[in-house]
Design a protein around this motif. Structure first.
Motif, short mmCIF file in Angstrom:
data_model
loop_
_atom_site.label_atom_id
_atom_site.label_comp_id
_atom_site.label_asym_id
_atom_site.label_seq_id
_atom_site.Cartn_x
_atom_site.Cartn_y
_atom_site.Cartn_z
N SER A 21 0.84 -1.19 0.00
CA SER A 21 0.00 0.00 0.00
C SER A 21 0.87 1.24 0.00
O SER A 21 1.98 1.24 0.55
CB SER A 21 -0.90 0.03 1.24
N CYS A 22 0.36 2.29 -0.61
CA CYS A 22 1.03 3.59 -0.60
C CYS A 22 -0.02 4.64 -0.28
O CYS A 22 -0.92 4.89 -1.09
CB CYS A 22 1.66 3.88 -1.96
N ALA A 23 0.10 5.23 0.89
CA ALA A 23 -0.84 6.26 1.33
C ALA A 23 -0.23 7.63 1.08
O ALA A 23 0.91 7.89 1.47
CB ALA A 23 -1.16 6.09 2.80
N ALA A 24 -1.00 8.50 0.42
CA ALA A 24 -0.50 9.82 0.06
C ALA A 24 -1.27 10.91 0.79
O ALA A 24 -2.44 10.75 1.12
CB ALA A 24 -0.61 10.02 -1.44
N SER A 25 -0.59 12.02 1.02
CA SER A 25 -1.22 13.19 1.60
C SER A 25 -0.55 14.44 1.07
O SER A 25 0.57 14.38 0.55
CB SER A 25 -1.15 13.16 3.13
N GLY A 26 -1.26 15.58 1.18
CA GLY A 26 -0.66 16.85 0.79
C GLY A 26 -0.70 17.16 -0.69
O GLY A 26 0.00 18.08 -1.15
N THR A 27 -1.51 16.41 -1.44
CA THR A 27 -1.58 16.63 -2.89
C THR A 27 -2.96 16.20 -3.38
O THR A 27 -3.58 15.35 -2.74
CB THR A 27 -0.49 15.83 -3.61
N PRO A 28 -3.44 16.78 -4.49
CA PRO A 28 -4.72 16.32 -5.04
C PRO A 28 -4.57 14.94 -5.66
O PRO A 28 -4.41 14.78 -6.87
CB PRO A 28 -5.05 17.39 -6.09
N PHE A 29 -4.64 13.96 -4.82
CA PHE A 29 -4.29 12.58 -5.15
C PHE A 29 -5.02 12.07 -6.39
O PHE A 29 -4.43 11.43 -7.25
CB PHE A 29 -4.60 11.69 -3.95
N SER A 30 -6.31 12.35 -6.48
CA SER A 30 -7.11 11.78 -7.56
C SER A 30 -6.67 12.26 -8.94
O SER A 30 -7.03 11.64 -9.95
CB SER A 30 -8.59 12.11 -7.35
N LEU A 31 -5.88 13.32 -9.00
CA LEU A 31 -5.43 13.86 -10.28
C LEU A 31 -4.04 13.39 -10.67
O LEU A 31 -3.53 13.79 -11.72
CB LEU A 31 -5.44 15.39 -10.23
N LYS A 32 -3.44 12.56 -9.83
CA LYS A 32 -2.05 12.19 -10.01
C LYS A 32 -1.87 10.78 -10.57
O LYS A 32 -2.61 9.86 -10.22
CB LYS A 32 -1.30 12.29 -8.69
N THR A 33 -0.84 10.64 -11.41
CA THR A 33 -0.34 9.32 -11.76
C THR A 33 0.59 8.87 -10.64
O THR A 33 1.47 9.62 -10.21
CB THR A 33 0.42 9.35 -13.08
N SER A 50 2.51 1.62 -13.03
CA SER A 50 1.94 2.95 -12.83
C SER A 50 0.44 2.91 -13.06
O SER A 50 -0.07 2.02 -13.77
CB SER A 50 2.57 3.97 -13.78
N ILE A 51 -0.24 3.87 -12.44
CA ILE A 51 -1.69 4.02 -12.65
C ILE A 51 -1.99 5.50 -12.75
O ILE A 51 -1.58 6.29 -11.90
CB ILE A 51 -2.49 3.32 -11.53
N SER A 52 -2.68 5.86 -13.82
CA SER A 52 -2.98 7.27 -14.06
C SER A 52 -4.26 7.68 -13.34
O SER A 52 -4.97 6.84 -12.76
CB SER A 52 -3.12 7.52 -15.55
N PHE A 53 -4.57 8.98 -13.43
CA PHE A 53 -5.80 9.47 -12.81
C PHE A 53 -7.03 8.95 -13.55
O PHE A 53 -8.14 8.99 -13.01
CB PHE A 53 -5.80 11.00 -12.74
N THR A 54 -6.83 8.44 -14.78
CA THR A 54 -7.93 7.82 -15.53
C THR A 54 -7.93 6.31 -15.36
O THR A 54 -8.63 5.60 -16.08
CB THR A 54 -7.83 8.17 -17.02
N TYR A 55 -7.12 5.84 -14.42
CA TYR A 55 -7.04 4.41 -14.09
C TYR A 55 -6.35 3.57 -15.17
O TYR A 55 -6.43 2.35 -15.14
CB TYR A 55 -8.42 3.82 -13.76
N ASP A 56 -5.67 4.23 -16.12
CA ASP A 56 -4.85 3.47 -17.06
C ASP A 56 -3.65 2.88 -16.31
O ASP A 56 -3.01 3.59 -15.53
CB ASP A 56 -4.35 4.37 -18.19
N THR A 57 -3.34 1.63 -16.59
CA THR A 57 -2.25 0.97 -15.89
C THR A 57 -1.18 0.51 -16.88
O THR A 57 -1.48 0.17 -18.03
CB THR A 57 -2.74 -0.25 -15.09
N LYS A 58 0.05 0.51 -16.40
CA LYS A 58 1.18 0.03 -17.19
C LYS A 58 2.09 -0.77 -16.28
O LYS A 58 2.19 -0.49 -15.09
CB LYS A 58 1.95 1.20 -17.80
N TYR A 59 2.74 -1.77 -16.87
CA TYR A 59 3.62 -2.65 -16.11
C TYR A 59 4.90 -2.92 -16.89
O TYR A 59 4.89 -3.00 -18.13
CB TYR A 59 2.93 -4.00 -15.86
N VAL A 60 5.97 -3.12 -16.16
CA VAL A 60 7.18 -3.60 -16.79
C VAL A 60 6.94 -5.07 -17.18
O VAL A 60 6.16 -5.78 -16.53
CB VAL A 60 8.38 -3.45 -15.83
#
Length: 115
Positions: A21-33, A50-60
């Motif tokens: 899990s990665c918990a974030a604070s101090g930023t508009p999280f929903s808009l971030k990749t 990675s996961i974008s704000f549109t829920y697009d995902t990419k993997y190595v």
């Protein structure tokens, strides 16, 4: 102030699973990749997923079909479900986001996969 806190690492046998899990604070999280990186001992830090704000995902390529990244914007949290773990997945896993042109990192969580 942007803060990222990873959790969920540990020791697991090859073939096992862990959920980070990665918990974030101090930023508009929903808009971030949000990105997960990992760094094995003596190696560079590499992008895993990675996961974008549109829920697009990419993997190595090395984790495709085994790892799944997801996000819960209501909890400002990103997850990395890791299945069929291999010894070569052993690393410190970090989450990352970019805000205001700056890279932010958590302190990481250690994943150790025994053979």
């Amino acid at each position: 102030q942007v803060q990222l806190v990873e959790s969920g690492g540990g020791l697991v046998q090859a073939g096992g699973s862990l959920s980070l899990s990665c918990a974030a604070s101090g930023t508009p999280f929903s808009l971030k990749t949000i990105r997960w990186y990992r760094q094995a001992p003596g190696k560079q830090r590499d992008l895993v997923a990675s996961i974008s704000f549109t829920y697009d995902t990419k993997y190595v390529d090395s984790v495709k079909g085994r790892f799944t990244i997801s996000r819960d914007n209501a909890k400002n949290t990103v997850y990395l479900q890791m299945n069929s773990l291999k010894p070569e997945d052993t690393a410190v896993y970090y989450c990352n986001l970019v805000s205001g042109g700056m890279d932010y990192w958590g302190k990481g969580t250690l994943v150790t996969v025994s053979s």
